[in-house]
Design a protein around this motif. Structure first.
Motif, PDB file in Angstrom:
ATOM      1  N   ARG A 399      -1.350  13.397   6.601  1.00 11.36           N
ATOM      2  CA  ARG A 399      -1.867  12.043   6.830  1.00 11.36           C
ATOM      3  C   ARG A 399      -1.279  11.439   8.092  1.00 11.36           C
ATOM      4  O   ARG A 399      -1.982  10.794   8.886  1.00 11.36           O
ATOM      5  N   ALA A 400       0.027  11.633   8.306  1.00  6.44           N
ATOM      6  CA  ALA A 400       0.668  11.063   9.498  1.00  6.44           C
ATOM      7  C   ALA A 400       0.098  11.682  10.773  1.00  6.44           C
ATOM      8  O   ALA A 400      -0.163  10.976  11.758  1.00  6.44           O
ATOM      9  N   LEU A 401      -0.115  12.995  10.760  1.00  2.94           N
ATOM     10  CA  LEU A 401      -0.688  13.656  11.942  1.00  2.94           C
ATOM     11  C   LEU A 401      -2.141  13.244  12.146  1.00  2.94           C
ATOM     12  O   LEU A 401      -2.591  13.088  13.291  1.00  2.94           O
ATOM     13  N   GLU A 402      -2.883  13.041  11.051  1.00  2.00           N
ATOM     14  CA  GLU A 402      -4.275  12.608  11.178  1.00  2.00           C
ATOM     15  C   GLU A 402      -4.353  11.204  11.767  1.00  2.00           C
ATOM     16  O   GLU A 402      -5.171  10.937  12.655  1.00  2.00           O
ATOM     17  N   ASP A 403      -3.494  10.295  11.290  1.00  2.00           N
ATOM     18  CA  ASP A 403      -3.488   8.934  11.828  1.00  2.00           C
ATOM     19  C   ASP A 403      -3.156   8.921  13.315  1.00  2.00           C
ATOM     20  O   ASP A 403      -3.642   8.077  14.072  1.00  2.00           O
ATOM     21  N   ALA A 404      -2.326   9.876  13.740  1.00  2.00           N
ATOM     22  CA  ALA A 404      -1.946   9.959  15.146  1.00  2.00           C
ATOM     23  C   ALA A 404      -2.973  10.705  15.985  1.00  2.00           C
ATOM     24  O   ALA A 404      -2.836  10.779  17.209  1.00  2.00           O
ATOM     25  N   GLY A 405      -4.010  11.262  15.342  1.00  2.00           N
ATOM     26  CA  GLY A 405      -5.034  12.002  16.057  1.00  2.00           C
ATOM     27  C   GLY A 405      -4.576  13.364  16.531  1.00  2.00           C
ATOM     28  O   GLY A 405      -5.187  13.960  17.426  1.00  2.00           O
ATOM     29  N   LEU A 406      -3.497  13.893  15.937  1.00  2.00           N
ATOM     30  CA  LEU A 406      -2.935  15.163  16.390  1.00  2.00           C
ATOM     31  C   LEU A 406      -3.518  16.370  15.680  1.00  2.00           C
ATOM     32  O   LEU A 406      -3.350  17.494  16.139  1.00  2.00           O
ATOM     33  N   ASN A 407      -4.190  16.149  14.532  1.00  2.00           N
ATOM     34  CA  ASN A 407      -4.692  17.318  13.803  1.00  2.00           C
ATOM     35  C   ASN A 407      -6.194  17.542  13.999  1.00  2.00           C
ATOM     36  O   ASN A 407      -6.766  18.458  13.437  1.00  2.00           O
ATOM     37  N   ARG A 408      -6.842  16.690  14.777  1.00  2.00           N
ATOM     38  CA  ARG A 408      -8.254  16.833  15.162  1.00  2.00           C
ATOM     39  C   ARG A 408      -9.162  17.072  13.951  1.00  2.00           C
ATOM     40  O   ARG A 408     -10.062  17.895  13.980  1.00  2.00           O
ATOM     41  N   ASP A 409      -8.894  16.312  12.904  1.00  2.00           N
ATOM     42  CA  ASP A 409      -9.772  16.350  11.744  1.00  2.00           C
ATOM     43  C   ASP A 409     -11.123  15.742  12.130  1.00  2.00           C
ATOM     44  O   ASP A 409     -11.173  14.658  12.719  1.00  2.00           O
TER      45      ASP A 409
END
Length: 619
Positions: A399-409
């Protein structure tokens, strides 16, 4: 006597207006100066900027405590406008104070001690969490104050200043909140409570796949109490199993859409076919565990542009088996183009040298660290364009990486969304010579279906003189691609054209999108266009997100939105409004546009309506 009274009243009115105007202009200038001083964001502020903003806000507060302000501040209209500016100044001071504390904590993060000898100093990282939370709370208080102070008594310039500050405060709050969440999960991700192992996927975008480039190299790194150590790196062919290839577990969308390419098998080479990176991570994790019996806690994806962004600018990398030395800026061009001439094509020497080059780059990062602000900025820019990405499998970390746009979901678009991908199905290495332009237009009136259209122009700029391994087949320089335009899942597709003619197409759902694809063969020196027209259900607001596919050369993009005259829009810098809203630039990050009815009321609405009336043609 009556005339004298009238003149006295007029004189008093002039004095009141003059005093009120002086107080408001003086305070507004200080508030605006403080806003500009904070424009870089809390994570980039220098102490001088923070002190400057604090002094302006203190001066604005003193202006409202002055005798002239008290003399007229009780009057209707004046009271509401003074109150709004005073509220801004008071609620902005805690933001500035929190920014000062955060700046001091960031100095530790920017020091060489933060990452030294391959070890992250977890204490310095943990020290960021408290000031980040304080900054988030202070910004949330400012946002609430700004929303509360907007009312029909506000003069148009005051409302405009509130709107500007509200947009900035909301962006800063979201950034601070994202940073807080990342710092909260970082110790666990860095092995504080047990070792963590991450798969490292090296991608090469000279041969495109949905998530960026073809998967060329695979390695791992392990973190224990902040200390990072590299595992072995190998070319994907060293891990690929023999035919018939073995399938691994894969998300439903991934298997349905890319199983025909054997993307979920031990073939490995097509594993990066999906633009939804968490799905790709799930598959590559399973493949790596099957091949090496190594379980991983996440996947780090990086392409040559990402590698270059991670390296200190003054560093040099030696290419194994050659006398070539590269600066970070030279790494992408070498991998994309020059290596084929110097090291050969399918020769194992080239593959091994490039894998060794990627491993050496990670070694250098561990040796030199990346605490310097300039390096952090270049990494952030590369991550924004998808050239460095990370997927974690623990839910809170994901969730933290998704909020930061780092996991390119890929996710679900709030309303309208655009993504253009190319899948190279010819097996050549020519995608570094492709040039892409995207034009997206949408006509929105809020009461009927919105009519939208995405047009992609793809140009083949392949030069003469390439090696046979690069061009692969005749005629020389021919592109063999699948071009896909992703539209929202709820879009009502109207037409699909290639050139000026309707074209047969395939489509498939993926997350909240619908991918519309067409196979395209494009000779050297030519260009083609693909156009997808669709309608979206009527809504009282409009949101557009434009997502990049990581490329060798960033696509150019042009956005054109026709919206109702009483709507307002928020978007990237450079947005202009003439007959329609327009934005043009490079697609080097996710772009977000939001439009909806103006929230202005009272005097600000009357002024806005007068402006619309005066701009209307007489005939």
């Amino acid at each position: 006597m009556k005339a004298r009274i009238v003149w006295i009243l007029l004189g008093l009115a002039v004095v009141v207006l003059a005093v009120s105007g002086y107080v408001m202009v003086s305070a507004a200038i200080d508030v605006a100066a403080a806003r500009r001083a904070l424009a870089g964001g809390s994570l980039r502020l220098e102490s001088a900027q923070i002190d400057n903003a604090r002094q302006h806000l203190i001066r604005a507060g003193e202006t409202f405590e002055s005798l002239p302000a008290r003399a007229v501040g009780w009057l209707p209209l004046v009271k509401q406008n003074f109150g709004a500016l005073r509220g801004i100044a008071e609620k902005s001071l805690p933001v500035v104070d929190a920014a000062g504390d955060l700046s001091e904590a960031m100095e530790g993060l920017n020091s060489t001690r933060f990452f030294e000898d391959g070890t992250v100093e977890l204490g310095l990282l943990a020290a960021l969490e408290k000031p980040l939370r304080a900054q988030t709370l202070a910004l949330a208080g400012l946002v609430d104050e700004l929303r509360l102070r907007r009312n029909g008594w506000l003069l148009p310039p005051v409302w405009t200043e509130l709107d500007r500050l509200l947009d900035q405060a909301e962006d800063l709050r979201n950034t601070a909140e994202t940073g807080t969440n990342l710092v909260a999960v970082a110790p666990a991700m860095l092995g504080d409570s047990g070792p963590r192992t991450y798969l490292v996927a090296l991608m090469n975008n000279t041969e495109l796949r949905g998530s960026g480039g073809i998967l060329s190299g695979v390695g791992s790194l392990t973190v224990r109490k902040g200390r990072v150590s590299l595992g072995e790196f190998a070319h994907y062919k060293e891990l690929a199993g023999p035919a018939p290839f073995q399938r691994v577990s894969a998300p439903v969308d991934f298997r349905r859409n890319f199983g025909t390419y054997e993307a979920d098998t031990t073939r490995w080479v097509t594993a990066t076919s999906s633009p939804d990176l968490p799905d790709v991570a799930t598959v590559t994790r399973a493949l790596f565990e099957l091949a090496t019996d190594t379980k991983t806690d996440g996947v780090i994806f990086v392409d040559p542009r990402g590698l270059a962004a991670m390296l200190p600018p003054a560093a040099t990398l030696g290419v194994p088996t050659t006398d070539t030395s590269l600066t970070p800026a030279q790494v992408p061009r070498y991998v994309y183009q020059e290596a084929y001439k110097e090291l050969g094509g399918g020769d194992p020497r080239r593959r091994e040298s490039l894998i060794d080059l990627g491993e050496a780059a990670f070694d250098l990062v561990l040796e030199r660290g990346f605490g310097r602000p300039s390096l952090l900025r270049s990494m952030a820019e590369a991550a924004a364009g998808g050239h460095i990405s990370m997927v974690a499998f623990a839910p809170d970390e994901a969730r933290a990486l998704e909020d930061a746009g780092l996991n390119r979901d890929l996710g679900d678009p709030e309303y309208d969304g655009v993504l253009v991908t190319v899948q190279n199905i010819g097996g050549n290495k020519l995608d570094s010579y492709a040039r892409r332009k995207i034009h997206h237009s949408c006509h929105i009136d809020g009461e009927a279906a919105s009519r939208c259209e995405t047009t992609v122009t793809l140009a083949n700029k392949t030069p003469p003189g390439l090696t046979p391994y690069e061009y692969q087949y005749r005629p020389y320089g021919l592109f063999k691609n699948v071009l896909e335009i992703y539209v929202p899942a709820n879009a009502d597709l109207q037409s699909v054209e290639v050139g000026e003619e309707r074209e047969d197409y395939f489509d498939h759902p993926e997350d909240g999108y619908r991918a519309v694809g067409v196979p395209i063969e494009l000779p050297r020196g030519e260009s083609t266009t693909m156009r997808v027209a669709y309608e979206l259900p009527a809504e009282d607001a409009y949101t557009l997100e434009v997502i990049p596919q990581p490329l060798v050369v960033d696509a150019s993009v042009e956005i054109e939105l026709a919206i109702p005259s009483n709507w307002v829009v928020d978007g990237p810098e450079g947005l202009s409004r003439e007959d329609a809203l327009r934005w043009e630039g490079k697609l080097d990050r996710r772009l977000l546009f939001k439009a909806g009815s103006s929230e202005r009321s009272g005097l600000a609405t009357l002024w806005e309506g007068l402006g619309h009336f005066l701009r209307e043609p007489i005939l």
